[in-house]
Design a protein around this motif. Structure first.
Motif, PDB file in Angstrom:
ATOM      1  N   GLU A  39       0.462  -1.348  -0.370  1.00 34.54           N
ATOM      2  CA  GLU A  39       0.366   0.002  -0.178  1.00 34.54           C
ATOM      3  C   GLU A  39       1.223   1.338   0.044  1.00 34.54           C
ATOM      4  O   GLU A  39       0.536   2.022  -0.796  1.00 34.54           O
ATOM      5  N   ARG A  40       2.358   1.408   1.100  1.00 31.20           N
ATOM      6  CA  ARG A  40       2.168   2.282   1.021  1.00 31.20           C
ATOM      7  C   ARG A  40       3.750   2.895  -0.492  1.00 31.20           C
ATOM      8  O   ARG A  40       4.056   3.926  -0.345  1.00 31.20           O
ATOM      9  N   ALA A  41       3.798   1.681  -0.743  1.00 25.73           N
ATOM     10  CA  ALA A  41       4.355   1.664  -2.560  1.00 25.73           C
ATOM     11  C   ALA A  41       3.685   2.329  -3.320  1.00 25.73           C
ATOM     12  O   ALA A  41       4.510   2.950  -4.238  1.00 25.73           O
ATOM     13  N   PHE A  42       2.363   1.469  -3.389  1.00 24.22           N
ATOM     14  CA  PHE A  42       1.856   2.867  -4.220  1.00 24.22           C
ATOM     15  C   PHE A  42       1.834   3.467  -3.676  1.00 24.22           C
ATOM     16  O   PHE A  42       1.519   4.162  -4.846  1.00 24.22           O
ATOM     17  N   LEU A  43       0.881   4.298  -2.870  1.00 22.32           N
ATOM     18  CA  LEU A  43       1.044   5.854  -2.081  1.00 22.32           C
ATOM     19  C   LEU A  43       2.218   6.514  -2.550  1.00 22.32           C
ATOM     20  O   LEU A  43       2.467   7.647  -3.780  1.00 22.32           O
ATOM     21  N   ARG A  44       4.053   5.933  -2.301  1.00 25.20           N
ATOM     22  CA  ARG A  44       4.895   5.915  -2.215  1.00 25.20           C
ATOM     23  C   ARG A  44       4.896   6.538  -4.437  1.00 25.20           C
ATOM     24  O   ARG A  44       5.462   7.732  -4.819  1.00 25.20           O
ATOM     25  N   ARG A  45       5.054   5.764  -5.560  1.00 19.31           N
ATOM     26  CA  ARG A  45       4.543   6.143  -6.608  1.00 19.31           C
ATOM     27  C   ARG A  45       3.616   7.041  -7.113  1.00 19.31           C
ATOM     28  O   ARG A  45       4.173   7.778  -7.820  1.00 19.31           O
TER      29      ARG A  45
END
Length: 303
Positions: free
Chosen positions: A226-232
Motif C-alpha cells: 500500500e505504501r509503495a503504491f502511494l509513494r509511486r
C-alpha cells in the motif's frame, strides 16, 4: 529492564500503545513505561492541520526516539509518512484490524438511505471524494477532532452521518449505533489503515529482536504494498486516493481508487499479484493505474 514507549496522549493512541505493550509482554519479561509526547497534530488548531503537511502526529515522537529518550514508538500506520526519518526503521506491524471505513449515523442505516442533499461529516479529501462518488447529491461538512469528539457532534445532530475508520471504533469500543461497513472494492481506504507501526532506531538489535516477535508477516506485506503504491503516486494523505491490499493464500490483492477532488470522476482497480515482493507490486499497481486513459483525464488536476 525498562522499555520506554513513545506515543501521543490521545485516548486512541494510548489504547493502541497498551495493545502493543500487551503483545510484547507475552514474549518477554521486560517492564514498560509509556512516555506521552505532544505532537503538532495535538497542538495546532484543526483548521491549520492540513497546511502543516505529513507527519504531524509522529515527528516529535520520532525525534525523541532519535535522541534516545524513548526506546520505541507506536504510531497509527496510516499516519506515518511514506518516507520514515533517517536513522529509524519500521520494525513490526502487529495483527491488523479491519482496514475498512464505516458510515455511522443516528437515523440512517447506510449511505443510500440518506436524504437528498444530506450532510456527511469528514475532513479527509479521500473520504469526501468517495462519498461524492457514491452519491453526488450529498454535501460534505468539515469534521475534525478525536473519535469521541466526532461521535459527539454526530449525536448533537450536526450531520446526517459521518465516516470513520472501523479499526478506531473497535479499539475505542464504540461499535454501537447504526453503521454501514463500506466495502473495500468500492471504498479502498488509506494505506496502512487498521494497522499499527512499531518504530525503532536503526541498528538497535535488542528492540528489533523483540519487535519481530509480534510482527504479522501478512500485515507487513499488505502495508508495504500500500505504501509503495502511494509513494509511486508521489502523494500523501491529503490526496483523493485509496489503496488497500489483502493477502489471500499465495496471492496479494490490491484494491485501489483514484478520484477527482469533487468525486465526480474516478476509477477503481483491483490487481492480483503473487506474494513475495510487495514493494515491487505496489509500485506496479500504481504504474498501471496511472497509465489508464480515464485516470489521465483527471488525476493530475486532483493533486
Amino acid at each position: 529492564m525498562i522499555i520506554r514507549v513513545g506515543t501521543r496522549e490521545s485516548k486512541l493512541a494510548m489504547l493502541q500503545t497498551e495493545y502493543v505493550i500487551g503483545r510484547m509482554k507475552e514474549v518477554c519479561d521486560a517492564h514498560f513505561s509509556i512516555v506521552k509526547i505532544k505532537t503538532a497534530g495535538d497542538i495546532e488548531s484543526p483548521s491549520s492541520l492540513q497546511k502543516i503537511g505529513s507527519g504531524i502526529f509522529e515527528k516529535e515522537i520520532d525525534e525523541a526516539l532519535l535522541r534516545g529518550e524513548v526506546d520505541l514508538a507506536v504510531h497509527s500506520m496510516k499516519d506515518v509518512p511514506t518516507s520514515i526519518p533517517e536513522g529509524l526503521i519500521l520494525a513490526a506491524i502487529p495483527q491488523r484490524l479491519s482496514p475498512n471505513d464505516v458510515f455511522v449515523s443516528r437515523d440512517y442505516d447506510n449511505v443510500a438511505s440518506l436524504p437528498k442533499g444530506g450532510f456527511v461529516g469528514t475532513s479527509s479529501p479521500r473520504r469526501a471524494a468517495q462519498i461524492r462518488s457514491l452519491r453526488g447529491d450529498l454535501q460534505i461538512a468539515s469534521l475534525r477532532g478525536n473519535i469521541d469528539t466526532r461521535l459527539r457532534r454526530l449525536k448533537e445532530g450536526k450531520f446526517h452521518g459521518i465516516v470513520l475508520a472501523e479499526a478506531a471504533l473497535i479499539r475505542m469500543g464504540a461499535m454501537d449505533g447504526r453503521r454501514e461497513r463500506l466495502p473495500i472494492d468500492l471504498v479502498p481506504t488509506s494505506p496502512g489503515q487498521g494497522a499499527l507501526a512499531v518504530i525503532i532506531r536503526k541498528g538497535d538489535a535488542a528492540m528489533l529482536a523483540l519487535a519481530s516477535k509480534i510482527n504479522y508477516a501478512d500485515a507487513m506485506e499488505e502495508v508495504i504494498a500500500e505504501r509503495a503504491f502511494l509513494r509511486r503516486l508521489g502523494c500523501g494523505c491529503s490526496s483523493p486516493v485509496g489503496c488497500t491490499a489483502a493477502t489471500t493464500g499465495s496471492k496479494l490483492m490490491i484494491s485501489c481508487g483514484l478520484y477527482s477532488i469533487d468525486g465526480a470522476r474516478f476509477k477503481l482497480f483491483k490487481f492480483e499479484f503473487p506474494r513475495g515482493d510487495a514493494e515491487r507490486y505496489g509500485a506496479e499497481a500504481a504504474e498501471m493505474a496511472l497509465s489508464d486513459c480515464a485516470v489521465a483525464s483527471f488525476w493530475r488536476r486532483a493533486l
